[in-house]
Enzyme design. Structure first.
Site, PDB file in Angstrom:
ATOM      1  N   ASP A  80      12.267  22.285 -21.875  1.00  0.00           N
ATOM      2  CA  ASP A  80      12.317  23.869 -22.153  1.00  0.00           C
ATOM      3  C   ASP A  80      11.019  24.543 -21.291  1.00  0.00           C
ATOM      4  OD1 ASP A  80      10.753  21.910 -23.359  1.00  0.00           O
ATOM      5  OD2 ASP A  80      10.119  23.601 -24.766  1.00  0.00           O
ATOM      6  N   GLU A 138      10.458  20.706 -26.427  1.00  0.00           N
ATOM      7  CA  GLU A 138       8.986  20.248 -26.833  1.00  0.00           C
ATOM      8  C   GLU A 138       7.884  21.063 -27.251  1.00  0.00           C
ATOM      9  OE1 GLU A 138       5.451  18.651 -26.497  1.00  0.00           O
ATOM     10  OE2 GLU A 138       5.853  20.044 -24.967  1.00  0.00           O
ATOM     11  N   GLU A 139       7.885  22.419 -26.830  1.00  0.00           N
ATOM     12  CA  GLU A 139       6.880  23.396 -26.866  1.00  0.00           C
ATOM     13  C   GLU A 139       6.919  23.929 -28.256  1.00  0.00           C
ATOM     14  OE1 GLU A 139       4.649  24.021 -24.668  1.00  0.00           O
ATOM     15  OE2 GLU A 139       5.157  23.228 -22.676  1.00  0.00           O
ATOM     16  N   HIS A 362       0.452  26.284 -18.979  1.00  0.00           N
ATOM     17  CA  HIS A 362       1.066  27.386 -19.672  1.00  0.00           C
ATOM     18  C   HIS A 362       0.080  28.609 -19.290  1.00  0.00           C
ATOM     19  CE1 HIS A 362       1.720  25.036 -23.556  1.00  0.00           C
ATOM     20  NE2 HIS A 362       2.229  24.368 -22.381  1.00  0.00           N
TER      21      HIS A 362
HETATM   22 NI    NI Z   1       4.383  20.090 -21.460  1.00  0.00          NI
END
Ligand code: NI
Length: 393
Positions: A80, A138-139, A362
């Site tokens: 993702d 996962e996020e 991020h």
């Molecule tokens: Ni990651």
């Protein structure tokens, strides 16, 4: 001449990099990885694998059957992206508005597909099986839990997971036995008072004053309540509230995250937060609501799996593998490692054209050194070769 694993991966370098760029250009958010899962499925099928789709909603699992009754080893990548608008001028910049691969999961998929290609080629030499796990979300949404519910760990003996890591140079592998990533919890605190005119505070209960004391007091959980030889984090990331410069607000909302490696420290943080909130509420006459949500558990590397991965990683990067690293970040790989022996490791991927440490995961200008993809893919292949390859017995 004997050709080693890194050489084999180098032979498919262009394919690995173009796969990463293709996925980078077309990022998808958690549980929406339709295009990515399609690409993964097609590639695994073309390698002759048995492939299951729709695992954990949008996940894909491929099985490579070897030639013996050895163990089944799982290798995992997450697929993702993040809700971030990409900046910069890469030729493969995201075409999807407000979605970006800002953590490197595009590279994780590319590395695992690269490893799958090399391993599929030598499956007759494997005395066991390899399960390729491509998980969604996962996020934050814990795609791993849904994958496990759908049976992705059934008959699997060990699991290895990877993360590109721009805080380390290419050629370094960050790995450690025991905790490597933290419990990653989230909290919301709503401070309610009685609003009024800024010039007549005596008739009001000011939630901004209560919240200010609260924010400061919460910092003492790390500085005064945590054993200095242990680790914890309490961060307030968001403050919302108020109307105008001359108005006393009636409600302030704080949001933040708490991190720890040990369950008892996590429990202590929760307890101290509740006590401090209660005390501040009484002191200032404010009503304070506290909502604490458990996030991902800490990721704990199994000692045995760690030793195996370290020894394989050393064959690829030499002493660059001896690089203990841990982070207070969270990872849903923890759910796999709670079920079966597992090891999660970081693959240094700092872009060489920017100062080391300046590229943050991020962030909207996130990038990696693509040479790191070859190292990650090679470590995946090497660990399988060492565990179930023909020389492994
Ligand atoms: Ni990651």
């Amino acid at each position: 001449m004997k050709i080693n694993i890194l050489n084999k991966i180098e032979l498919i370098k262009d394919e690995i990099i173009s796969t990463r760029r293709d996925i980078h250009k077309h990022p998808e958010l958690g549980f929406q990885e339709i295009r990515t899962a399609g690409l993964v499925t097609e590639r695994l099928k073309s390698l002759g694998m048995e492939v299951k789709t729709g695992i954990g909603k949008t996940g894909v699992v491929g099985d490579l059957k070897g030639n013996g009754d050895g163990p089944t080893i799982a290798l995992r990548a997450d697929m993702d992206g993040l809700p971030i608008q990409e900046t910069g001028d890469k030729e493969y910049i995201s075409v999807n508005e407000n979605v970006m691969h800002a953590c490197g999961h595009d590279g994780h998929v590319a590395m695992l597909l690269g490893a799958a290609k090399v391993l599929a080629d030598k499956k007759d030499e494997l005395n066991g099986n390899v399960r390729f796990i491509f998980q969604p979300a996962e996020e934050g949404e814990g795609g791993a839990r849904y994958m496990i519910e759908d049976g992705c760990l059934d008959e699997v003996d060990e699991i290895y997971g990877i993360h590109l890591w721009t805080y380390q140079k290419t050629g370094e592998i960050g790995i450690k036995s025991g905790p490597i990533l933290a419990y990653a919890d989230k909290f919301t605190i709503t401070v309610r008072g009685t609003g009024g005119h800024g010039a007549t505070p005596h008739g009001s209960v000011d939630p901004i004053i209560a919240a200010s004391h609260l924010i400061t007091a919460l910092q003492t959980i790390v500085s005064r309540n945590t054993n200095p030889l242990e680790s914890s984090v309490v961060s307030i990331g968001k403050i919302n509230g108020g109307y105008n410069f001359n108005v006393i607000a009636d409600e302030i909302i704080l949001q933040g995250t708490a991190r720890a490696y040990e369950e008892d420290i996590r429990a202590m943080i929760k307890k101290r937060m509740a006590e401090i909130i209660n005390g501040i509420g009484q002191t200032f006459g404010a009503t304070i609501e506290f909502d604490y949500q458990d996030g991902y558990p800490a990721t704990i590397n199994d000692e045995g799996a760690y030793e195996k991965l370290l020894s394989s990683a050393k064959k690829i990067v030499g002493e660059g593998a001896d690089f203990p690293y841990l982070s207070m970040g969270g990872e849903d790989f923890s759910y796999y490692a709670q079920k079966i022996p597992g090891c999660f490791f970081f693959v240094g991927s700092a872009p060489t054209n920017r100062p080391l440490g300046s590229v943050s995961h991020h962030s909207s200008d996130f990038d990696i050194d693509e040479d790191a993809l070859l190292i990650g893919a090679s470590v995946f292949v090497q660990v399988i070769d060492d565990l179930i390859g023909k020389n492994s017995q």
